[in-house]
Write a protein that holds these residues in place. Structure first.
Motif, PDB file in Angstrom:
ATOM      1  N   GLY A 108      -3.457   2.332   2.368  1.00  0.00           N
ATOM      2  CA  GLY A 108      -4.482   1.967   3.343  1.00  0.00           C
ATOM      3  C   GLY A 108      -4.007   0.758   4.131  1.00  0.00           C
ATOM      4  N   SER A 109      -4.826  -0.279   4.176  1.00  0.00           N
ATOM      5  CA  SER A 109      -4.436  -1.504   4.860  1.00  0.00           C
ATOM      6  C   SER A 109      -3.679  -2.455   3.941  1.00  0.00           C
ATOM      7  CB  SER A 109      -5.682  -2.220   5.399  1.00  0.00           C
ATOM      8  OG  SER A 109      -6.531  -2.625   4.332  1.00  0.00           O
ATOM      9  N   TYR A 110      -3.619  -2.143   2.662  1.00  0.00           N
ATOM     10  CA  TYR A 110      -3.022  -3.040   1.685  1.00  0.00           C
ATOM     11  C   TYR A 110      -1.519  -2.809   1.559  1.00  0.00           C
ATOM     12  CZ  TYR A 110      -7.962  -3.327   0.551  1.00  0.00           C
ATOM     13  OH  TYR A 110      -9.318  -3.482   0.645  1.00  0.00           O
ATOM     14  N   ALA A 111      -0.815  -3.837   1.115  1.00  0.00           N
ATOM     15  CA  ALA A 111       0.629  -3.739   0.974  1.00  0.00           C
ATOM     16  C   ALA A 111       1.022  -2.667  -0.033  1.00  0.00           C
ATOM     17  CB  ALA A 111       1.196  -5.090   0.542  1.00  0.00           C
ATOM     18  N   ALA A 112       0.203  -2.470  -1.044  1.00  0.00           N
ATOM     19  CA  ALA A 112       0.417  -1.453  -2.075  1.00  0.00           C
ATOM     20  C   ALA A 112      -0.915  -1.273  -2.786  1.00  0.00           C
ATOM     21  CB  ALA A 112       1.525  -1.881  -3.032  1.00  0.00           C
ATOM     22  N   SER A 113      -0.945  -0.442  -3.788  1.00  0.00           N
ATOM     23  CA  SER A 113      -2.187  -0.263  -4.529  1.00  0.00           C
ATOM     24  C   SER A 113      -2.554  -1.547  -5.265  1.00  0.00           C
ATOM     25  CB  SER A 113      -2.044   0.877  -5.543  1.00  0.00           C
ATOM     26  OG  SER A 113      -1.183   0.488  -6.605  1.00  0.00           O
ATOM     27  N   ARG A 114      -3.793  -1.646  -5.678  1.00  0.00           N
ATOM     28  CA  ARG A 114      -4.236  -2.829  -6.414  1.00  0.00           C
ATOM     29  C   ARG A 114      -3.384  -3.033  -7.658  1.00  0.00           C
ATOM     30  NH1 ARG A 114      -7.007  -3.602 -10.922  1.00  0.00           N
ATOM     31  NH2 ARG A 114      -8.142  -5.565 -11.215  1.00  0.00           N
ATOM     32  N   GLN A 115      -3.147  -2.000  -8.404  1.00  0.00           N
ATOM     33  CA  GLN A 115      -2.386  -2.131  -9.646  1.00  0.00           C
ATOM     34  C   GLN A 115      -0.945  -2.549  -9.375  1.00  0.00           C
ATOM     35  OE1 GLN A 115      -3.892  -2.004 -12.648  1.00  0.00           O
ATOM     36  NE2 GLN A 115      -1.931  -2.834 -13.371  1.00  0.00           N
ATOM     37  N   GLU A 116      -0.364  -2.041  -8.305  1.00  0.00           N
ATOM     38  CA  GLU A 116       1.010  -2.417  -7.965  1.00  0.00           C
ATOM     39  C   GLU A 116       1.093  -3.872  -7.527  1.00  0.00           C
ATOM     40  OE1 GLU A 116       2.710   1.931  -6.479  1.00  0.00           O
ATOM     41  OE2 GLU A 116       1.574   0.664  -5.093  1.00  0.00           O
ATOM     42  N   ARG A 117       0.140  -4.319  -6.736  1.00  0.00           N
ATOM     43  CA  ARG A 117       0.125  -5.718  -6.301  1.00  0.00           C
ATOM     44  C   ARG A 117      -0.118  -6.646  -7.486  1.00  0.00           C
ATOM     45  NH1 ARG A 117      -4.378  -6.249  -3.080  1.00  0.00           N
ATOM     46  NH2 ARG A 117      -5.019  -4.070  -3.346  1.00  0.00           N
ATOM     47  N   LEU A 118      -1.009  -6.231  -8.385  1.00  0.00           N
ATOM     48  CA  LEU A 118      -1.279  -7.020  -9.585  1.00  0.00           C
ATOM     49  C   LEU A 118      -0.047  -7.093 -10.470  1.00  0.00           C
ATOM     50  CD1 LEU A 118      -3.271  -8.498 -11.482  1.00  0.00           C
ATOM     51  CD2 LEU A 118      -3.852  -6.253 -12.445  1.00  0.00           C
ATOM     52  N   SER A 119       0.653  -5.987 -10.617  1.00  0.00           N
ATOM     53  CA  SER A 119       1.858  -5.962 -11.439  1.00  0.00           C
ATOM     54  C   SER A 119       2.897  -6.942 -10.923  1.00  0.00           C
ATOM     55  CB  SER A 119       2.427  -4.538 -11.463  1.00  0.00           C
ATOM     56  OG  SER A 119       3.663  -4.502 -12.133  1.00  0.00           O
ATOM     57  N   ASP A 120       3.125  -6.949  -9.605  1.00  0.00           N
ATOM     58  CA  ASP A 120       4.085  -7.894  -9.035  1.00  0.00           C
ATOM     59  C   ASP A 120       3.662  -9.327  -9.303  1.00  0.00           C
ATOM     60  OD1 ASP A 120       5.605  -5.833  -8.086  1.00  0.00           O
ATOM     61  OD2 ASP A 120       5.173  -6.171  -5.952  1.00  0.00           O
ATOM     62  N   PHE A 121       2.377  -9.607  -9.121  1.00  0.00           N
ATOM     63  CA  PHE A 121       1.879 -10.971  -9.309  1.00  0.00           C
ATOM     64  C   PHE A 121       2.069 -11.436 -10.747  1.00  0.00           C
ATOM     65  CE2 PHE A 121      -1.321 -14.160 -10.242  1.00  0.00           C
ATOM     66  CZ  PHE A 121      -1.211 -15.021  -9.164  1.00  0.00           C
TER      67      PHE A 121
END
Length: 328
Positions: A54-67
Motif C-alpha cells: 500500500g502506502s507503507y514501505a513494507a508490511s507491518r510485520q516486515e517493518r517491525l522485524s527490521d526495527f
C-alpha cells in the motif's frame, strides 16, 4: 537520567530502516554514499526498500522485524530512518520494554518518526530529531555537517539570527532556559496522548524545553493540541518553547498565521515567563537542523537571535558563526 548512545567510529555500522511510508530507493542509496564518505558502514535492512505494501514501505510485520533486528544487533551503532509519512505508530506496541534501554544506539529521523522518538524517550535513550535519507540529497551542506558532528559526539550549537523575511512573525520572547529537550511533530505526539508513549508524561516530570513542528495541519487543530497540553499541565511546567516550521497550511478567519495563534494563546493563558523562539530551523524544510531529544539543552533568546547548545552550558562552548534563518 537519559542515556546518550556512544559516538560513531570509523567502521561502525549504521542501519537504514523504513518504519513508515515507502521511500525512493535512490534516497537510500545517496544516504549510503554520505555514510561511506564518513568512514561508516551502511547496512540497508531487508525491507527498507520494500516490497511496498500500500502506502507503507513494507508490511507491518516486515517493518517491525527490521526495527527489532537492528536493536538486537549490538554491532549496529545508529539507525537512520528512510522517511516519515505514516506507519511508525504500528510498531510501538510490539517493542519490548527494555530493548532500547539495554541496547542504546542513535535513532535518527523526524516527522512520523516522532512516534519512535517517544519510544526511545520512554526507555530513557537520547535520539536525533533530524534529517532522513531524502535530506541527504539536499544542496545545503550544513545539515549533513551538523549531523556528522552530533554522531561524533561533538557539541551541537546553533546561533540563529532572524532576518527580514521573518518580519511578519511574532517577536521572540527573550529569556534563558535550561532543561532536557523533548518534542517533535505535534500531530504525531498528540496521537499518543494518554498512552504509555505520551511524551507529556516525561516533560511534566522534569525541567524540559519543548519544541514543536508540523505540516498540513489547520490552525484550529494545532490550537486544540495546545489546549490539551495546557489542561494536562505541560505548558505551565516547561522552561522554554521552540516553535519550528509549520508548513502547508492556510490562514483562518481567526489567525493570520500559525505563529500568531501560538503567540496569542500564550498571551491569553499568561504563559509569559519563559523564552519562546519562533520560526526555528526544524521541521519539513530542506534545512532541517538536527536536535538531540532528551539532551540537556541551554537556550538563550533575544528579539533577533537564538543561541542553543546541548550537553554543555554556554560558558563551556566555543563561539560559532551565526546561521541566517532562511527556510531554504
Amino acid at each position: 537520567m537519559m542515556i546518550k548512545p556512544e559516538k560513531l567510529n570509523p567502521g561502525d555500522k549504521v542501519a537504514i530502516i523504513s518504519p513508515a511510508s515507502a521511500v525512493k530507493s535512490e534516497y537510500i542509496d545517496n544516504a549510503c554514499l554520505f555514510l561511506r564518505e564518513q568512514g561508516l558502514v551502511p547496512l540497508i535492512m531487508p525491507h527498507a526498500k520494500g516490497p511496498q505494501c500500500g502506502s507503507y514501505a513494507a508490511s507491518r510485520q516486515e517493518r517491525l522485524s527490521d526495527f527489532l533486528n537492528v536493536w538486537e544487533d549490538k554491532s549496529i551503532k545508529a539507525v537512520l530512518c528512510g522517511r516519515g509519512g505514516y506507519g511508525a505508530t504500528h510498531l510501538l506496541t510490539d517493542i519490548p520494554d527494555n530493548l532500547l534501554h539495554d541496547n542504546p544506539k542513535w535513532l535518527i529521523g523526524f516527522s512520523d518518526i516522532s512516534a519512535l522518538h517517544a519510544a526511545t524517550a520512554k526507555q530513557g535513550i537520547m535520539s536525533v530529531h533530524g534529517p532522513m535519507t531524502r535530506n541527504f540529497n539536499s544542496d545545503d551542506p550544513g545539515v549533513k555537517e551538523i549531523m556528522k558532528i552530533i554522531l561524533e559526539d561533538k557539541l551541537p550549537e546553533y546561533n540563529v539570527v532572524r532576518d527580514n523575511i521573518n518580519a511578519t512573525l511574532p517577536a521572540n520572547r527573550p529569556g534563558t532556559a535550561q532543561g532536557r529537550l523533548f518534542g517533535g511533530n505535534l500531530a504525531v505526539l498528540n496521537g499518543l496522548a494518554g498512552t504509555p508513549f505520551d511524551m507529556a508524561n516525561r516533560i511534566a516530570e522534569e525541567d524540559s524545553i519543548l519544541f514543536i513542528e508540523d505540516i498540513a495541519e489547520p490552525i484550529y487543530k494545532v490550537e486544540r493540541v495546545l489546549y490539551r497540553l495546557l489542561m494536562q499541565g505541560v505548558l505551565n511546567k516547561i522552561k522554554g518553547l521552540i516553535v519550528g516550521q509549520f508548513t502547508e497550511y492556510r490562514q483562518s478567519a481567526d489567525h493570520s498565521s500559525m505563529e500568531s495563534m501560538i503567540d496569542s494563546f500564550l498571551e491569553v493563558h499568561e504563559i509569559s515567563d519563559i523564552p519562546v523562539v519562533y520560526d526555528f530551523l526544524c521541521g519539513h524544510i530542506e534545512r532541517n537542523m538536527p536536535l538531540v531529544e532528551g539532551a540537556e539543552t541551554y537556550l538563550k533568546v533575544s528579539a533577533t537571535t537564538t543561541e542553543l547548545t546541548q550537553y554543555k552550558p554556554f560558558s563551556d562552548c566555543p563561539a560559532t558563526p551565526p546561521i541566517s534563518l532562511k527556510k531554504n
